[in-house]
Design an enzyme around this catalytic site. Sequence first.
Site, PDB file in Angstrom:
ATOM      1  N   ASN A   9      25.167  68.962   3.419  1.00 54.71           N
ATOM      2  CA  ASN A   9      24.106  67.962   3.487  1.00 54.71           C
ATOM      3  C   ASN A   9      23.886  67.438   2.073  1.00 54.71           C
ATOM      4  OD1 ASN A   9      21.854  66.436   3.929  1.00 54.71           O
ATOM      5  ND2 ASN A   9      20.516  68.132   4.508  1.00 54.71           N
ATOM      6  N   TRP A  10      24.477  66.290   1.802  1.00 56.81           N
ATOM      7  CA  TRP A  10      24.399  65.744   0.437  1.00 56.81           C
ATOM      8  C   TRP A  10      23.030  65.124   0.141  1.00 56.81           C
ATOM      9  CZ3 TRP A  10      29.830  62.877  -0.133  1.00 56.81           C
ATOM     10  CH2 TRP A  10      30.831  63.841  -0.256  1.00 56.81           C
ATOM     11  N   LYS A  11      22.210  64.967   1.152  1.00 55.48           N
ATOM     12  CA  LYS A  11      20.863  64.395   0.994  1.00 55.48           C
ATOM     13  C   LYS A  11      20.931  63.065   0.230  1.00 55.48           C
ATOM     14  CE  LYS A  11      18.956  68.991   1.421  1.00 55.48           C
ATOM     15  NZ  LYS A  11      17.845  69.897   1.224  1.00 55.48           N
ATOM     16  N   HIS A  93      15.762  67.580  10.497  1.00 56.66           N
ATOM     17  CA  HIS A  93      15.704  68.284   9.211  1.00 56.66           C
ATOM     18  C   HIS A  93      14.250  68.343   8.744  1.00 56.66           C
ATOM     19  CE1 HIS A  93      16.226  69.311   5.021  1.00 56.66           C
ATOM     20  NE2 HIS A  93      17.441  69.730   5.334  1.00 56.66           N
ATOM     21  N   GLU A  95      12.924  67.973   5.960  1.00 62.51           N
ATOM     22  CA  GLU A  95      12.507  66.887   5.055  1.00 62.51           C
ATOM     23  C   GLU A  95      12.153  65.636   5.854  1.00 62.51           C
ATOM     24  OE1 GLU A  95      15.922  67.149   2.433  1.00 62.51           O
ATOM     25  OE2 GLU A  95      15.196  69.113   1.801  1.00 62.51           O
ATOM     26  N   GLU A 165      16.676  76.635   9.481  1.00 66.68           N
ATOM     27  CA  GLU A 165      16.456  76.420   8.055  1.00 66.68           C
ATOM     28  C   GLU A 165      14.991  76.707   7.725  1.00 66.68           C
ATOM     29  OE1 GLU A 165      19.596  73.580   6.297  1.00 66.68           O
ATOM     30  OE2 GLU A 165      17.920  72.388   6.991  1.00 66.68           O
ATOM     31  N   GLY A 171      16.217  74.601  -0.900  1.00 66.74           N
ATOM     32  CA  GLY A 171      16.185  74.109  -2.273  1.00 66.74           C
ATOM     33  C   GLY A 171      15.348  74.964  -3.216  1.00 66.74           C
ATOM     34  N   SER A 211      19.183  77.480   0.708  1.00 70.93           N
ATOM     35  CA  SER A 211      19.677  78.169  -0.495  1.00 70.93           C
ATOM     36  C   SER A 211      20.881  79.070  -0.216  1.00 70.93           C
ATOM     37  CB  SER A 211      18.546  78.954  -1.177  1.00 70.93           C
ATOM     38  OG  SER A 211      17.551  78.065  -1.627  1.00 70.93           O
ATOM     39  N   GLY A 232      22.960  72.510   1.366  1.00 66.07           N
ATOM     40  CA  GLY A 232      22.447  71.380   0.597  1.00 66.07           C
ATOM     41  C   GLY A 232      22.996  71.405  -0.817  1.00 66.07           C
ATOM     42  N   GLY A 233      22.197  71.928  -1.746  1.00 69.08           N
ATOM     43  CA  GLY A 233      22.549  71.922  -3.176  1.00 69.08           C
ATOM     44  C   GLY A 233      23.965  72.410  -3.456  1.00 69.08           C
TER      45      GLY A 233
HETATM   46  P1  PGA Z   1      19.694  73.830   0.281  1.00 68.94           P
HETATM   47  O1  PGA Z   1      19.401  72.786   1.449  1.00 68.94           O
HETATM   48  O2  PGA Z   1      21.027  74.463   0.578  1.00 68.94           O
HETATM   49  O3  PGA Z   1      19.716  73.006  -0.977  1.00 68.94           O
HETATM   50  O4  PGA Z   1      18.586  74.833   0.285  1.00 68.94           O
HETATM   51  C1  PGA Z   1      19.768  73.060   2.773  1.00 68.94           C
HETATM   52  C2  PGA Z   1      19.325  71.913   3.643  1.00 68.94           C
HETATM   53  O5  PGA Z   1      18.234  71.370   3.429  1.00 68.94           O
HETATM   54  O6  PGA Z   1      20.033  71.512   4.575  1.00 68.94           O
END
Ligand code: PGA
Length: 249
Positions: A9-11, A93, A95, A165, A171, A211, A232-233
């Site tokens: 997930n490159w966001k 998600h 977010e 999640e 994050g 994470s 994500g990250g």
């Molecule tokens: P993260 O994000 O790996 O940076 O914690 C995961 C996500 O939100 O899909």
Amino acid sequence: MRKKILAANWKMNLLRDEAIQLINDFNKEVELSSNEIEVVVFSPSLYISEISQLTDFKIGAQNFYFEKNGAFTGELSIPQVKSCGASQLLIGHSERRQIFGESDDLLKRKVDAAVESNTPFIFCCGEALETRDAERHIEFVVNQLHASLFHLDEKQILLGAIAYEPIWAIGTGRTASTEQAEEMHAAIRESLSYVYSPSIANQISILYGGSCNAKNATELFACPNVDGGLIGGASLQSETFNQIAKALI
Ligand code: PGA
């Protein structure tokens, strides 16, 4: 049996050239044979068209609106993202839920739109820290599934995967322990089994996100009910993403 899925997930990260560079690096470094693991890259939608032509990995859209077309300024529909090369959708998600106020009801309509267009999707769920501290995390997550996903019939639900999640892990560098992840994944599988059937429950992949990184992926993926990750990250560097992929094989 169910698929192992590794999703990036490159966001809202990467400029165009950087996204092209990263997908090329994925092509070189992420050593997978596609029948072992399904890799999906949720890129910013602007780049879907270009990067989907540069890779064999599946490309997905991080967001979309449930209508097919019309006066919805700034939105993108499923037919539009598919016409550019997206073959997967991310729904729910945290977010989107928290920052953009996406409700259970809106997410249900998105799930229906994904099903109507026959597009595989990953449905995200997860609790906030207060909910976990109050020991209501399982009830909360199961309610999220009932609110937006479990109205689907047996055939329709098989189009989806679920990503657990926990919001407090996204994050933050704070990952769920293997016990916490397995407890929730098993509870999700049990509700699938209860609402649908044990056979359906066994076919649906449940991914962990929050994470997840090269250090903790091996033990998370060793949990019997963890079928992959939504990263994500750690998906913004091909070397790290490859290490996570290796942990899943
Ligand atoms: P993260 O994000 O790996 O940076 O914690 C995961 C996500 O939100 O899909």
